[in-house]
Design a protein around this motif. Structure first.
Motif, PDB file in Angstrom:
ATOM      1  N   ARG A  27      34.856 -25.675 -24.019  1.00 12.86           N
ATOM      2  CA  ARG A  27      35.653 -27.275 -23.944  1.00 12.86           C
ATOM      3  C   ARG A  27      37.040 -26.756 -23.585  1.00 12.86           C
ATOM      4  O   ARG A  27      37.549 -27.642 -22.733  1.00 12.86           O
ATOM      5  N   LEU A  28      37.447 -25.608 -23.585  1.00 14.91           N
ATOM      6  CA  LEU A  28      38.769 -25.211 -23.075  1.00 14.91           C
ATOM      7  C   LEU A  28      38.609 -25.027 -21.472  1.00 14.91           C
ATOM      8  O   LEU A  28      39.366 -25.497 -20.618  1.00 14.91           O
ATOM      9  N   ILE A  38      35.237 -34.636 -15.895  1.00 13.99           N
ATOM     10  CA  ILE A  38      34.046 -34.036 -16.655  1.00 13.99           C
ATOM     11  C   ILE A  38      34.205 -34.707 -18.005  1.00 13.99           C
ATOM     12  O   ILE A  38      35.226 -34.528 -18.830  1.00 13.99           O
ATOM     13  N   PHE A  39      33.225 -35.649 -18.509  1.00 11.62           N
ATOM     14  CA  PHE A  39      33.710 -36.052 -19.792  1.00 11.62           C
ATOM     15  C   PHE A  39      32.290 -36.543 -20.536  1.00 11.62           C
ATOM     16  O   PHE A  39      31.235 -36.516 -19.909  1.00 11.62           O
ATOM     17  N   MET A  40      32.378 -36.711 -21.909  1.00  6.06           N
ATOM     18  CA  MET A  40      30.948 -36.829 -22.731  1.00  6.06           C
ATOM     19  C   MET A  40      30.957 -38.403 -22.886  1.00  6.06           C
ATOM     20  O   MET A  40      32.173 -38.761 -23.213  1.00  6.06           O
ATOM     21  N   THR A  49      35.161 -37.777 -24.583  1.00  4.74           N
ATOM     22  CA  THR A  49      36.145 -36.741 -24.370  1.00  4.74           C
ATOM     23  C   THR A  49      36.723 -36.979 -22.815  1.00  4.74           C
ATOM     24  O   THR A  49      36.208 -37.685 -22.047  1.00  4.74           O
ATOM     25  N   TRP A  50      37.818 -36.378 -22.259  1.00  6.10           N
ATOM     26  CA  TRP A  50      38.516 -36.276 -21.093  1.00  6.10           C
ATOM     27  C   TRP A  50      39.150 -35.213 -20.843  1.00  6.10           C
ATOM     28  O   TRP A  50      39.810 -34.787 -21.342  1.00  6.10           O
ATOM     29  N   ASN A  51      38.863 -34.807 -19.548  1.00  8.94           N
ATOM     30  CA  ASN A  51      39.395 -33.518 -19.051  1.00  8.94           C
ATOM     31  C   ASN A  51      40.614 -33.877 -18.077  1.00  8.94           C
ATOM     32  O   ASN A  51      40.876 -34.714 -17.676  1.00  8.94           O
ATOM     33  N   LYS A 132      28.903 -36.492 -17.910  1.00  7.02           N
ATOM     34  CA  LYS A 132      29.408 -37.141 -16.687  1.00  7.02           C
ATOM     35  C   LYS A 132      30.145 -36.452 -15.741  1.00  7.02           C
ATOM     36  O   LYS A 132      31.328 -36.013 -16.413  1.00  7.02           O
ATOM     37  N   ILE A 133      29.886 -35.843 -14.600  1.00 13.03           N
ATOM     38  CA  ILE A 133      30.567 -35.247 -13.494  1.00 13.03           C
ATOM     39  C   ILE A 133      30.903 -35.983 -12.517  1.00 13.03           C
ATOM     40  O   ILE A 133      30.082 -36.518 -11.858  1.00 13.03           O
ATOM     41  N   THR A 134      31.998 -36.077 -12.139  1.00  8.54           N
ATOM     42  CA  THR A 134      32.506 -36.935 -11.000  1.00  8.54           C
ATOM     43  C   THR A 134      33.129 -35.926  -9.829  1.00  8.54           C
ATOM     44  O   THR A 134      34.142 -35.440 -10.359  1.00  8.54           O
ATOM     45  N   ARG A 135      33.001 -36.205  -8.575  1.00  6.40           N
ATOM     46  CA  ARG A 135      33.834 -35.566  -7.644  1.00  6.40           C
ATOM     47  C   ARG A 135      34.108 -36.483  -6.678  1.00  6.40           C
ATOM     48  O   ARG A 135      33.579 -37.417  -6.337  1.00  6.40           O
ATOM     49  N   ASP A 136      35.412 -36.382  -6.271  1.00  2.00           N
ATOM     50  CA  ASP A 136      35.885 -37.025  -5.277  1.00  2.00           C
ATOM     51  C   ASP A 136      35.792 -36.742  -3.812  1.00  2.00           C
ATOM     52  O   ASP A 136      35.954 -35.535  -3.334  1.00  2.00           O
TER      53      ASP A 136
END
Length: 398
Positions: A27-28, A38-40, A49-51, A132-136
């Motif tokens: 998580r860290l 990256i979030f759940m 969750t929110w990173n 969910k993983i998102t890249r710009d």
């Protein structure tokens, strides 16, 4: 047995602690990632969750986004099409789905995203949510579009050059055909004349032509040679005009007098009606303007042999432009040919029986433009042709 149980229980406790420790570290690790969002999400698609990467990329603080449905990142059009829900369904069915497309930031700005949604299961394989993983990839998208655009431009340029080359080859073949025909005509005539002259020379039989016959023979032969010279001169002239190497020896020129003088040379061939404003002075090359007038008159005579030729010279109301007009009442020119006739080697399909290499009007246009003027054509099938040359006026002496 008790000792074995205690060891097993101790190992189990250690494993749970180790797993919890790794989960905390994970998580860290995830929360500190700044280049990826990256979030759940729960099974319905609500954010859990929110990173830092998500905050940086999408612009939402954690307390603003937790509990919201992830469709908030999609355009209104995508939402209406049910794209977010379709991606969750695909992730449930296949375990993971990957997509690229436009997504929205908090401020409404679009960015090109690479998205991976992965199904999350419990120990029994039941769905408990999604990661969910998102890249710009906006910059990559821009570079791809630039590359695609550059490739398209290159492709168009190649196609254009290929078309130009094909057109040039066609023009070359047409030119060679026309030039060979035009050059062969006076050469054939000259050859026949020389052969006939040779047959008439019979010194052994004391058969010799008279002075008058010799003079006529040489005059006609010279006329054929002159025709050849004119054809070759035209070709050289076109080459100079095309390369921009032709020179203009400008002087103050009485255009009214020059038109009268040149047109008089054609009076024996055709009825020419004049309407010339006297005293129009232009700053021009006399030889080149002679070419312009001669070419337009000979063009009218060739293509409208039964027509009267009207020659006019008018002035604009402010006396700053002169309009030299040559008009015939011949068969006229089709609309689709009216721009083409000013091109090199252009010949009207309606007049294939008329001689010439299609260079006259091309030279006229180049010379007129070299004097700061322009030439236009007014014509329609069955209504004759009117060529209008516009030139700047230096002075008017009424």
């Amino acid at each position: 047995m008790k000792q074995q149980f205690d060891q097993k229980d101790s190992y189990s406790n250690f494993s749970e602690q180790f797993l919890r420790l790794n989960e905390d570290r994970f998580r860290l690790l995830v929360s500190g990632v700044k280049n990826y969002a990256i979030f759940m999400m729960d099974p319905a698609g609500h954010i859990l969750t929110w990173n830092e990467g998500a905050k940086k990329l999408k612009g939402y603080e954690e307390n603003e986004i937790i509990g919201k449905h992830f469709s908030i990142f999609y355009s209104e059009e995508d939402q209406k099409a049910g794209k977010p829900e379709k991606e969750l369904v695909a992730s449930i069915k296949y375990g993971q789905v990957e997509d690229e497309g436009w997504r929205l930031k908090k401020n409404g700005e679009k960015f090109w995203a690479n998205v991976i949604i992965t199904r999350m299961n419990d120990e029994k394989g039941n769905l408990i949510g999604f990661s969910k993983i998102t890249r710009d990839l906006t910059q990559t998208k821009i570079e791809e579009e630039k590359l695609r655009s550059a490739y398209k431009e290159l492709q168009n340029a190649v196609e254009g050059k290929t078309a130009d080359l094909a057109a040039a080859l066609v023009a070359r073949d047409e030119f060679l055909m026309i030039a060979s025909h035009e050059l062969k005509t006076p050469l054939t005539s000259l050859k026949l004349r020389l052969q006939m002259g040779k047959r008439n020379l019979r010194p052994e039989m004391d058969k010799m032509p008279t002075k008058e016959e010799l003079l006529n023979f040489y005059n006609q032969s010279l006329e054929q040679v002159d025709s050849l010279v004119r054809l070759v001169d035209d070709l050289l002239e076109v080459s100079r005009l095309q390369s921009g190497q032709f020179s203009l020896n400008k002087e103050d020129l009485n255009l009214s007098d020059l038109i009268h003088s040149v047109a008089q040379r054609f009076q024996d061939e055709k009825k020419i009606v004049f309407k010339i404003t006297p005293g129009v002075i232009v700053h021009a090359d006399k030889y080149r303007m002679d070419q312009v007038i001669s070419n337009l008159l000979s063009n009218a005579i060739k293509h409208a042999p039964l027509s009267q030729i009207d020659v006019e010279l008018n002035l604009s109301p402010d006396l700053k432009r002169a309009f030299f007009i040559v008009k015939d009442s011949g068969p006229g020119i089709e609309k689709e040919m009216q721009d083409k006739i000013f091109l090199r080697f252009a010949r009207l399909s309606s007049y294939t029986h008329v001689g010439g290499m299609g260079l006259g009007l091309y030279m006229v246009k180049k010379i007129v433009e070299g004097h700061g003027g322009d030439i236009t054509l007014l014509s329609a099938p069955g209504q004759g042709a009117t060529f209008v040359v516009s030139l700047p006026v230096k002075e008017f002496l009424p």
